[in-house]
Design a protein around this motif. Sequence first.
Motif, PDB file in Angstrom:
ATOM      1  N   VAL A 253     -52.797 -29.210  14.932  1.00 32.67           N
ATOM      2  CA  VAL A 253     -53.122 -29.050  13.505  1.00 32.67           C
ATOM      3  C   VAL A 253     -52.916 -27.607  13.061  1.00 32.67           C
ATOM      4  N   VAL A 254     -53.416 -26.654  13.834  1.00 34.59           N
ATOM      5  CA  VAL A 254     -53.296 -25.236  13.461  1.00 34.59           C
ATOM      6  C   VAL A 254     -51.835 -24.824  13.372  1.00 34.59           C
ATOM      7  N   MET A 255     -51.027 -25.206  14.370  1.00 35.43           N
ATOM      8  CA  MET A 255     -49.617 -24.803  14.379  1.00 35.43           C
ATOM      9  C   MET A 255     -48.830 -25.462  13.248  1.00 35.43           C
ATOM     10  N   GLN A 256     -49.118 -26.726  12.963  1.00 34.45           N
ATOM     11  CA  GLN A 256     -48.389 -27.406  11.884  1.00 34.45           C
ATOM     12  C   GLN A 256     -48.758 -26.831  10.516  1.00 34.45           C
ATOM     13  N   LEU A 257     -50.006 -26.458  10.332  1.00 31.43           N
ATOM     14  CA  LEU A 257     -50.411 -25.823   9.078  1.00 31.43           C
ATOM     15  C   LEU A 257     -49.693 -24.493   8.881  1.00 31.43           C
ATOM     16  N   LEU A 258     -49.548 -23.741   9.959  1.00 30.49           N
ATOM     17  CA  LEU A 258     -48.819 -22.469   9.878  1.00 30.49           C
ATOM     18  C   LEU A 258     -47.351 -22.712   9.532  1.00 30.49           C
ATOM     19  N   ALA A 259     -46.735 -23.721  10.164  1.00 33.39           N
ATOM     20  CA  ALA A 259     -45.321 -24.020   9.887  1.00 33.39           C
ATOM     21  C   ALA A 259     -45.136 -24.443   8.431  1.00 33.39           C
ATOM     22  N   LEU A 260     -46.044 -25.301   7.947  1.00 29.59           N
ATOM     23  CA  LEU A 260     -45.961 -25.747   6.549  1.00 29.59           C
ATOM     24  C   LEU A 260     -46.147 -24.566   5.597  1.00 29.59           C
ATOM     25  N   GLY A 261     -47.108 -23.715   5.910  1.00 27.17           N
ATOM     26  CA  GLY A 261     -47.343 -22.548   5.074  1.00 27.17           C
ATOM     27  C   GLY A 261     -46.145 -21.625   5.007  1.00 27.17           C
ATOM     28  N   CYS A 262     -45.454 -21.470   6.136  1.00 24.73           N
ATOM     29  CA  CYS A 262     -44.258 -20.617   6.160  1.00 24.73           C
ATOM     30  C   CYS A 262     -43.159 -21.207   5.287  1.00 24.73           C
ATOM     31  N   LEU A 263     -42.957 -22.514   5.377  1.00 19.26           N
ATOM     32  CA  LEU A 263     -41.914 -23.162   4.583  1.00 19.26           C
ATOM     33  C   LEU A 263     -42.204 -23.038   3.083  1.00 19.26           C
ATOM     34  N   ILE A 264     -43.427 -23.372   2.689  1.00 22.29           N
ATOM     35  CA  ILE A 264     -43.792 -23.310   1.270  1.00 22.29           C
ATOM     36  C   ILE A 264     -43.724 -21.873   0.758  1.00 22.29           C
ATOM     37  N   THR A 293     -43.752 -22.182  16.376  1.00 21.82           N
ATOM     38  CA  THR A 293     -45.042 -22.875  16.486  1.00 21.82           C
ATOM     39  C   THR A 293     -44.958 -24.053  17.452  1.00 21.82           C
ATOM     40  N   GLY A 294     -43.793 -24.724  17.472  1.00 25.98           N
ATOM     41  CA  GLY A 294     -43.615 -25.818  18.420  1.00 25.98           C
ATOM     42  C   GLY A 294     -43.661 -25.324  19.857  1.00 25.98           C
ATOM     43  N   THR A 295     -43.044 -24.155  20.099  1.00 21.08           N
ATOM     44  CA  THR A 295     -43.050 -23.595  21.447  1.00 21.08           C
ATOM     45  C   THR A 295     -44.452 -23.153  21.845  1.00 21.08           C
ATOM     46  N   VAL A 296     -45.139 -22.487  20.909  1.00 19.35           N
ATOM     47  CA  VAL A 296     -46.522 -22.086  21.193  1.00 19.35           C
ATOM     48  C   VAL A 296     -47.384 -23.314  21.462  1.00 19.35           C
ATOM     49  N   LEU A 297     -47.159 -24.365  20.666  1.00 21.03           N
ATOM     50  CA  LEU A 297     -47.913 -25.606  20.863  1.00 21.03           C
ATOM     51  C   LEU A 297     -47.635 -26.204  22.241  1.00 21.03           C
ATOM     52  N   THR A 298     -46.354 -26.134  22.667  1.00 23.42           N
ATOM     53  CA  THR A 298     -46.008 -26.650  23.995  1.00 23.42           C
ATOM     54  C   THR A 298     -46.718 -25.869  25.085  1.00 23.42           C
ATOM     55  N   VAL A 299     -46.717 -24.533  24.933  1.00 19.52           N
ATOM     56  CA  VAL A 299     -47.412 -23.697  25.916  1.00 19.52           C
ATOM     57  C   VAL A 299     -48.900 -24.005  25.914  1.00 19.52           C
ATOM     58  N   LEU A 300     -49.488 -24.145  24.708  1.00 18.14           N
ATOM     59  CA  LEU A 300     -50.911 -24.462  24.626  1.00 18.14           C
ATOM     60  C   LEU A 300     -51.223 -25.819  25.252  1.00 18.14           C
ATOM     61  N   SER A 301     -50.281 -26.759  25.137  1.00 19.56           N
ATOM     62  CA  SER A 301     -50.523 -28.093  25.706  1.00 19.56           C
ATOM     63  C   SER A 301     -50.614 -28.057  27.222  1.00 19.56           C
ATOM     64  N   PHE A 302     -50.080 -26.981  27.814  1.00 14.03           N
ATOM     65  CA  PHE A 302     -50.150 -26.858  29.266  1.00 14.03           C
ATOM     66  C   PHE A 302     -51.404 -26.112  29.715  1.00 14.03           C
ATOM     67  N   MET A 303     -52.238 -25.674  28.776  1.00 14.14           N
ATOM     68  CA  MET A 303     -53.450 -24.976  29.169  1.00 14.14           C
ATOM     69  C   MET A 303     -54.368 -25.830  30.053  1.00 14.14           C
ATOM     70  N   PRO A 304     -54.500 -27.147  29.785  1.00 13.52           N
ATOM     71  CA  PRO A 304     -55.282 -27.958  30.731  1.00 13.52           C
ATOM     72  C   PRO A 304     -54.704 -27.941  32.145  1.00 13.52           C
ATOM     73  N   VAL A 305     -53.358 -27.925  32.227  1.00  9.28           N
ATOM     74  CA  VAL A 305     -52.723 -27.837  33.549  1.00  9.28           C
ATOM     75  C   VAL A 305     -53.044 -26.491  34.184  1.00  9.28           C
ATOM     76  N   VAL A 306     -53.024 -25.426  33.368  1.00  8.92           N
ATOM     77  CA  VAL A 306     -53.348 -24.095  33.877  1.00  8.92           C
ATOM     78  C   VAL A 306     -54.808 -24.045  34.329  1.00  8.92           C
ATOM     79  N   SER A 307     -55.695 -24.657  33.550  1.00  7.70           N
ATOM     80  CA  SER A 307     -57.115 -24.680  33.934  1.00  7.70           C
ATOM     81  C   SER A 307     -57.316 -25.413  35.252  1.00  7.70           C
ATOM     82  N   ARG A 308     -56.597 -26.533  35.422  1.00  5.12           N
ATOM     83  CA  ARG A 308     -56.699 -27.271  36.680  1.00  5.12           C
ATOM     84  C   ARG A 308     -56.131 -26.442  37.835  1.00  5.12           C
ATOM     85  N   GLY A 309     -55.004 -25.761  37.570  1.00  3.12           N
ATOM     86  CA  GLY A 309     -54.434 -24.899  38.599  1.00  3.12           C
ATOM     87  C   GLY A 309     -55.361 -23.756  38.945  1.00  3.12           C
TER      88      GLY A 309
END
Length: 579
Positions: A253-264, A293-309
């Motif tokens: 949600v945060v990343m998509q709001l930023l992307a939308l804000g940049c476009l507008i 934002t998509g790349t940052v979101l992808t990196v953030l999505s791996f944070m659970p994997v990082v926490s497990r590691g």
Amino acid sequence: MVLRAQRPMSSLIRMLGTYRWSLVVVALIFVVKDSSLWLLPVITSKVIDAVVAGGPVSTIAVLGLIGGLLLVQVYPLHVLFTRVYMGVVRNLAAGLRNALTARLQSLSIGYHGRTSASVIQSKVVRDVENIELMFSQIGNPLGSAIVVFTGAVVTTAITVPQFLPVFALAIPCGIAVWWILRRRSQLRNEVFRRQMEHFSRRVGEMATLMPITRAHGLEDVAIDRVALSAEGVRRDGLSLDMVNGHFGALSWVVMQLLALGCLIGAGVLSVLHWVPITVGQVVLLSTYFTTLTGTVLTVLSFMPVVSRGRESVKSLAEVLEEPDLEQNAGKREVDDVLGSFELHDVVVNYGDNSPNALDGVTLSVQPGETVAFVGSSGSGKSTLINMLLGFVRPTSGRVLLDGQDMQDLDLRTARRRVSVVPQESVLFEGSIRENVAYGLSHVGDDDIRDALREANAWELVTSLPDGWDTVVGERGARLSGGQRQRISIARAIIRDPRVLVLDEATSALDAQSEQAVQEALERLMRGRTTLVVAHRLSTVMHADRIVVLERGRIVEVGTHEQLVQAGGRYAKLWDLQFR
């Protein structure tokens, strides 16, 4: 290889420093390989501007050719990246497993006695696999994020510098989302890891107790015990999943709001002519921010994997930092063993306000002598044997091997001249030949054949379809107790030990098997210092001396005849068993 439970990730990153030149190559590959991610939006914007301006077509064609080359180069460079980067990851995992194995071999017998083998297996297999998974999954997205962010910022600074503050919002917003949920994620990962170790312990117990479970019709009890632990895994796993779900949804949600804000924002500034932005640059900025934002979101999505590691690193550090070591490093090596032992006022205490396991024991064992240790359960027999093997260090007093204080010796080198035949022989899942020659590279077929004959096991071998190439199964499950014991004796014989330890070596056998094993043991004992632990006094009648222990103290020493005539503790034990 050192990991720190208090700073797991920083210590893991320091370990990666061993492969720094490979990682430099990886970084250079990324600079070229992922250049398409930030250069293609530039090409797209210029194509749009060329179309709006009405040409020329040659400009569009050149831009298309450049874009095609940027895309084609990704294939060979990504393959090269995989080869180099995953080579580092696999080498790191192999190094961790080797370091764990080496540490486990250095830890005391006491540590292994209180730690489940299933938990150790989980650490070596599952936790290292989690670390591999963490690096393999985050490597490419993280590298891409760095390249895209750098390229986008540089290009924006050149073309539309007014939008740099907008781009700068993506990283702190991503960090803020991570910071909000990081403590809950770390806590849930730790709880889940502990629960998985408990579950591994339960499954290991179930496998070990299978014969007892079946013999007493307790299948339902075993199922319920494992099911209760599995419910804990389900509950804590779901709790972890919910934390990860909150993290993923909030990040998106945060990343998509930023992307939308940049476009507008870019569109409004262009329409109002507040900033000189072309149509192509609006597309460029929007594409950059969406990609970023998509790349940052992808990196953030791996944070659970990082926490497990991260939690797995802490798990491995529990072993690598465990202080209960058998201290051998730097001590004097033993070239040969004669087989004499001297104990001077030895006390062993395991702590926890428990009474002394050994209390003021003084004893001398001569080379070639057979000494038996008897007494009731808990009298100190096993502790005494473990101390003579160096598995247990005395709390006070001295233990000498061939006149040398064992505290000053590298006992690993001394044990190369020692063989142990336990009550339950331990065989690994290999052939009879491999089990007999375990750890020895210099023995030939004749040596193995002679050892099997001396152990009364040759007839067994020749009766099997595959002979000594017969696979014995896990822990020797395809052989009977007597057969396993004779293979164990052959393994002892082929080492030509100077000291032999027999720990209830025949107590679990039937009469016929016991006779065959006892004959083999008598041949093995000749000319060697032999230490015998036994509950069945008939097996120690012919020992040179019998040492009677009670509550950690030596209460009697003598031959069988002397002790029976003395009418003391040994005589009472003898009467209980035979009269």
